[in-house]
Design a protein around this motif. Structure first.
Motif: not given
Length: 262
Positions: A77-86, A105-110, A134-139
């Motif tokens: 699973l990849m969690l894309i969240y604008d404050i995932v670093c925290q 759990i993978d993690r990313a920021i849009g 890939g090129v994913t709409a993180g937002e």
């Protein structure tokens, strides 16, 4: 209860102003989980916020989305969240015992939000550096929020039960519309992705041919090593940042440098 205080990586004035205006409200907002590939809300993942965007509210939405969508641990699973670093820092301490066994759990920021963070966050969490992202709409949720903005004035003065029903109806309607147009949308995106891939591969080959073969091999080893370690130690991705290399350092482990890139 685990008290956490993680240094903020960004400050959005719009969020601060919204919280000031909603201090007297029973519910200050909502948080939700949606599929970044298809743009559909995960069932049971829309959760009320009572005092800002607390991690416990996001945790509940996250766990509900995993349960209702049937995520297989082998799938990941990849969690894309604008404050995932925290958010990711103490995630396993908070809800690790409630996650499916073996789920990684993978993690990313849009890409829209990551540029408002520190420079390190770009290399550590931008999807551009994550294999398979890939090129994913993180937002993707931003586009879904726009669909709910039209009903927000009504829900602000509705009873709590009626408010929940209105939000549920609109979320289900959004998912239904996405389902009806999914075949056409995915086919169009597949054609766009295939064309973009060909262009990217051609550009990569031309760039590699212009560089020294030994440097390309060294960079490849560094990147592959960093990708293997990035989930346990995000700092290894800092090698993407340009820096002045140590002339005495081992070329196989030295960071990618301005000297080598020249």
């Amino acid at each position: 209860m685990i008290l956490q205080k993680v240094p903020g990586e960004n400050t959005f004035r719009a969020i601060t102003n919204a919280l000031v205006a909603s201090t007297s409200c029973d519910i200050t907002g909502i948080v939700a989980i949606a599929c970044a590939r298809h743009g559909c809300y995960a069932p049971n993942s829309i959760v009320d916020l009572f005092k800002s965007e607390q991690q416990k509210n996001v945790d509940f939405a996250f766990l509900q989305s995993i349960d209702t969508t049937g995520v297989d641990p082998d799938q990941g699973l990849m969690l894309i969240y604008d404050i995932v670093c925290q958010y990711i820092v103490h995630l396993l301490e908070r809800i690790g015992h409630k996650l499916p066994i073996g789920l990684q759990i993978d993690r990313a920021i849009g890409l829209f939000h990551v540029h408002a963070h520190k420079e390190q966050c770009f290399f550590r969490y931008a999807m551009s550096f994550i294999p398979g992202a890939g090129v994913t709409a993180g937002e993707i949720l931003e586009s879904l929020w726009s669909g709910l903005n039209g009903i927000s004035p009504t829900t602000r003065t509705a009873t709590l039960a009626h408010r929940a029903e209105v939000l549920d109806d609109h979320a289900c309607d959004s998912n239904h519309k996405k389902m009806l147009g999914m075949t056409k949308s995915l086919c169009r995106r597949h054609e766009e992705a295939s064309e973009t891939l060909r262009d990217a591969e051609q550009y990569f080959d031309e760039l590699s041919e212009a560089a020294d073969l030994q440097d390309v091999q060294n960079w490849t080893r560094q990147i592959e090593r960093a990708e293997r370690m990035r989930l346990s130690n995000p700092k290894v991705m800092d090698l993407y940042g340009a820096c002045v290399a140590d002339e005495n350092a081992d070329s196989a482990t030295a960071p990618i440098s301005k000297r080598n890139m020249a």
